[in-house]
Enzyme design. Structure first.
Site, mmCIF file in Angstrom:
data_model
loop_
_atom_site.group_PDB
_atom_site.id
_atom_site.type_symbol
_atom_site.label_atom_id
_atom_site.label_comp_id
_atom_site.label_asym_id
_atom_site.label_seq_id
_atom_site.Cartn_x
_atom_site.Cartn_y
_atom_site.Cartn_z
ATOM 1 N N GLU A 123 7.704 -4.925 -46.092
ATOM 2 C CA GLU A 123 6.270 -4.667 -45.966
ATOM 3 C C GLU A 123 5.452 -5.618 -46.820
ATOM 4 O OE1 GLU A 123 4.955 -2.869 -43.829
ATOM 5 O OE2 GLU A 123 6.511 -1.490 -43.183
ATOM 6 N N GLU A 364 4.444 8.983 -31.632
ATOM 7 C CA GLU A 364 5.392 8.186 -32.412
ATOM 8 C C GLU A 364 6.730 8.063 -31.708
ATOM 9 O OE1 GLU A 364 5.176 6.514 -36.483
ATOM 10 O OE2 GLU A 364 4.472 6.220 -34.465
ATOM 11 N N GLU A 382 0.431 -1.963 -31.669
ATOM 12 C CA GLU A 382 1.342 -2.716 -30.794
ATOM 13 C C GLU A 382 0.951 -2.655 -29.325
ATOM 14 O OE1 GLU A 382 3.339 -2.201 -34.585
ATOM 15 O OE2 GLU A 382 2.368 -0.760 -33.251
ATOM 16 N N THR A 468 4.079 -10.800 -37.136
ATOM 17 C CA THR A 468 4.205 -9.422 -36.685
ATOM 18 C C THR A 468 3.078 -8.553 -37.213
ATOM 19 O OG1 THR A 468 5.814 -7.634 -36.377
ATOM 20 C CG2 THR A 468 5.625 -8.565 -38.594
#
Length: 890
Positions: A123, A364, A382, A468
């Site tokens: 992260e 999710e 996304e 990303t």
């Protein structure tokens, strides 16, 4: 799912598909994106900075260590103003140059990278290192333009190198795979720095380094970063399963053994594949492209079942590993556009869009028949990312309408006065006090690009690659000098030309004919629309038909009690309000009556067990008065008595008033104020049903019980369900809901500040400004109860026994608590907290009655161990997957 489902077409349901959106409408939506970004960013700066994240429900910053731990999710927080750094290049893309310059100055003056805190290497790399590099790229672009950032002297790049050096100790392993965590101040030095003890990491965690580290090497001229990232990728490639050419989800960083051998394109693996292709685009190294194409061929052979993407086992790739999909795979259609494989991209994206329309957001996780599996939605970008790339590839205005849907749902369901709140449960519309940094870093970038004209952009995005985390790295880095170590790595494998077929990394128009994608979408739309199966009706348990059926039994019915006596069944009232049944076959009036008693007890046990399995779903408390206007939704636990809000089209709406006494355990002293309102009550001192009767007598139209356990929160505690009091509760006709302390405090603070607060009690949040008609809701979960987590064995099949009974329970002498309709099975049905991890206890349903004493059950008896073991095996697999997904930063 059988392929035949996708053959039937839904005719006449295209509405205006394919019609071009007017330039004016696109500009309106573009401006709306900017306004929404301003709302989120300004609230972060006003209420949270310099904290890492904004907590939009309580209007304050999330500081690690000061808020209740969320487990691995908190590893993204390093006390380095995460959201501000993650947002830097978004400011430039949205033409907010002045704000960008001010933000860069803030980062340089305020942010420290040497905090004594353990963070996720993955992260921190994609969000902070990527954010600093993206900010540096934008600063250089503006400086070269000659109008802005003329003072800039690579300060962000210097910070990026400092951070890169702090991450490097994580790569000090024999395999080259990084440790998953590192201490920013002390590196990896073992337990004393709370690092160096891990043995496993996810594939994406180790394989999503190359873009940022290679860019850092190319920008600074120091090859060490790129070399370490390449070494990790090389090791993962060597450890692929050679027959299937797939990789697992979790790997041992020391031995290279696969710890989890399921393989997909979602959580745990997703960005590994993404970075192989994008590393080729950014760095121009054919080796990355060859590896990606080999993996991609296996993905399309084993994992892709258009429009589904289902995990398989790497050693047995024809064997599915699960029956559900997670939301992180929504990036994959966008990656397929870069690959140039447009058809499956359209099909999978359409499936995701239909699931989004069914539930307002992508859950999710969702099942193969498109029902909710895990109900959270942390505002993931996304799906918007893939929508943008498909629009670029097809030019089909349909994808502009998809983007409009995303915008509308964010505004209608996630927008709150202090920003945008993650969805705790897409079925109820309840919120979580969370706004992750990726929401600002990614969501608004892709939505703005979707609606913007070329002249709206301050630079040509085709000159950059998106990481990303959607950070912008210039393609010109491919021309920068690379290290000898990196070039040597490319010569270790002989490149095979056959692995370069049908590959054209591309973000420009590929298919100008809108009919092509439309023809692919229609059958998928039909299949998803028709996939809302209803549960089969409950089948009566028991082998025979005894004189008294368990489902008909009422503990306060004298005739029923007499029938129990004749069957040798005695009823015992316990001090805490529970009632237990014990059978002594020798006390039955006859052998036939004793046999009837045994059947009755068997029915009662099965019925009670069944009720524990069929937990009620969560409910929603929506604050609808000024200034909230329905934008704040709190997750509430249901009651097993009173009004069933799932059967109410409108819910119950009213102003809230604190009951006096607050406990609600005696007649109310302020009945005149409670009448016609929703009463607020505190948990404790008496049964929930007793509270409900007192406020109902005072004329209340509903009640909200607030937990007296300070700090409790639905973020970390199991879903709470209020049971009856062992008596017939048919007299309770109002709805009663339960709030944990944290959510209850939000409501109490609103009441303190605004005096008059109106709420809506319902099964799900109502749309703001939408007409009351509700769309079909497939909220029945495919494999998980109530909310979104694993179920404990005690909830599925164990019954509390009466250990005070004089004789041992055996086939002729049984003890059972009747079901909650008339007599509650137990005071508390909840997982044992001893030895349970946070993930294991998160969101598990909990059935409890209110009382001062909250004792653990004295004993449990397993009723059907074989079926329970089978169920538990399935649940444990899901639990492990969910825990790993949390570690992979869901």
């Amino acid at each position: 799912m059988p392929p035949v489902l996708f053959l039937s077409l839904l005719l006449g349901a295209l509405c205006s598909l394919g019609q071009a959106m007017s330039r004016e409408e696109r500009h309106r939506l573009r401006n709306q994106v900017v306004e929404m970004f301003d709302h989120a960013y300004q609230n972060y700066m006003d209420h949270a900075y310099p904290a890492d994240e904004l907590m939009p429900l309580t209007c304050r910053g999330r500081v690690r260590g000061l808020e209740p731990s969320r487990g691995d999710v908190d590893d993204a927080l390093g006390k380095f103003s995460l959201t501000l750094i993650d947002t830097l290049d978004t400011l430039v893309l949205l033409n907010k140059t002045t704000e960008f310059e001010a933000a860069v100055r803030r980062v340089l003056s305020d942010v420290r990278l040497d905090n004594d805190i353990v963070v996720s290497v993955f992260e921190t790399n994609i969000r902070v290192l990527g954010g600093l590099l993206g900010g540096h790229s934008m600063a250089m672009m503006l400086k070269d333009g000659g109008q802005h950032m003329l003072w800039y002297q690579d300060e962000l790049l210097h910070m990026a190198k400092d951070l890169g050096l702090r991450l490097l100790p994580a790569f000090n392993t024999s395999s080259g795979l990084p440790y998953p965590r590192v201490n920013l101040k002390y590196g990896v030095r073992g337990p004393e720095t709370r690092t160096g003890t891990e043995t496993d990491t996810c594939t994406a965690c180790a394989g999503t380094i190359i873009l940022e580290f290679a860019a850092l090497s190319r920008f600074t001229g120091d090859p060490v970063f790129e070399a370490h990232a390449r070494r990790a990728l090389d090791f993962l490639w060597e450890k692929r399963q050679r027959n299937s050419n797939l990789v697992g989800t979790t790997i041992n960083i020391h031995s290279g053994e696969w710890v989890r051998r399921d393989s997909g394109v979602g959580a745990g693996i997703d960005s590994y594949y993404e970075y192989l292709l994008k590393a080729y685009i950014l760095l121009g190294d054919d080796l990355f492209l060859q590896r990606f194409n080999i993996h991609y061929a296996s993905i399309m052979k084993y994992i892709s079942q258009p429009p589904l993407l289902l995990d398989v086992h790497i050693h047995k790739p024809l064997l599915p590993a699960r029956t559900w999909m997670d939301s992180l795979l929504a990036f994959f259609p966008g990656l397929q556009v870069l690959k140039g494989d447009i058809r499956p991209a359209i099909e999978t994206h359409e499936m995701l869009y239909q699931v989004t329309k069914k539930h307002n957001f992508l859950p999710e996780a969702f099942t193969t028949d498109f029902r909710v599996h895990w109900a959270q939605h942390p505002l993931r970008p996304e799906f918007a990312e893939s929508t943008y790339f498909l629009y670029k590839a097809t030019g089909d205005p349909y994808y502009l309408e998809v983007g409009r849907t995303v915008l509308d749902n964010l505004n209608r369901f996630a927008r709150v006065p202090c920003g945008f709140a993650a969805m705790k449960d897409v079925r109820t519309g309840s919120h979580e006090d969370r706004m992750d940094s990726f929401f600002l870093a990614e969501m608004f970038k892709y939505l703005f690009l979707l609606f913007a004209d070329t002249e709206d952009l301050p630079f040509d995005v085709e000159d950059y690659i998106f990481t990303t985390e959607a950070h912008l790295l210039p393609l010109s880095l491919s021309m920068a000098p690379t290290s000898s170590a990196a070039t040597n790595a490319t010569t270790e494998e002989e490149l095979d030309d056959s692995n370069f077929d049908w590959t054209c990394p591309n973000t420009r128009l590929l298919f100008p004919d809108p009919a092509f994608p439309r023809n692919l979408r229609e059958p998928i739309r039909s299949a998803v629309d028709k996939s809302c199966p209803r549960p089969a009706p409950y089948r009566e348990p028991g082998m025979g038909r005894p004189p008294l059926r368990a489902q008909d039994f009422m503990a306060n019915n004298p005739e029923h009690l007499e029938l129990l006596r004749r069957m040798g069944v005695s009823l015992i009232h316990l001090k805490d309000g529970r009632v237990q049944l014990v059978q002594h076959a020798t006390q039955a009036v006859s052998a036939v009556a004793a046999e009837d008693g045994m059947r009755f007890m068997q029915e009662m046990m099965e019925l009670s067990s069944q009720q524990q399995k069929e937990q009620l779903p969560p409910r929603a408390i929506q604050i609808v008065s000024h200034p909230f206007f329905g934008r704040v939704v709190l997750t509430a636990g249901p009651a097993q008595f009173g009004t069933d809000l799932s059967k109410s089209a409108t819910g119950v709406r009213g102003f809230v008033t604190v009951a006096e006494p607050y406990s609600g355990c005696s007649e109310l002293a302020n009945a005149e104020y409670v009448q016609g309102r929703i009463a607020l009550l505190q948990r404790g001192q008496c049964m929930f049903a007793e509270k409900a009767r007192h406020i109902q007598k005072a004329g209340a139209i509903g009640g909200i019980v607030i937990d007296d356990n300070e700090g409790s929160s639905s973020d970390t505690a199991p879903l709470f369900q209020m049971a009856g009091d062992g008596r017939n509760t048919d007299d309770i006709t109002l709805p009663l809901l339960f709030l944990f302390h944290k959510e209850g405090n939000i409501l109490m603070e609103a009441l303190k500040e605004y005096k008059e607060v109106e709420v809506l009690l319902s099964d799900k949040a109502r749309d703001r400004g939408m007409d009351a008609q509700e769309k079909e809701d497939c909220s029945t979960e495919g494999t998980s109860p109530a909310n979104s987590g694993p179920i404990d064995q005690s909830q599925m099949s164990t019954m509390e026994t009466d250990e005070s009974a004089p004789e041992e329970v055996n086939p002729s002498e049984e003890s059972v608590s009747p079901p909650d309709e008339e007599v509650s099975p137990s005071d508390e049905v909840s997982p044992s907290e001893e030895g349970a991890s946070p993930s294991e206890t998160h969101h598990e349903p909990k059935v409890e009655r209110d009382s001062e004493k909250r004792e653990e059950p004295e004993g449990d008896t397993d009723l059907s161990s074989q079926s329970v073991d089978e169920l538990l095996a399935d649940w444990r697999e899901d639990l492990e997957a969910f825990q790993q997904m949390e570690k992979d930063e869901l």
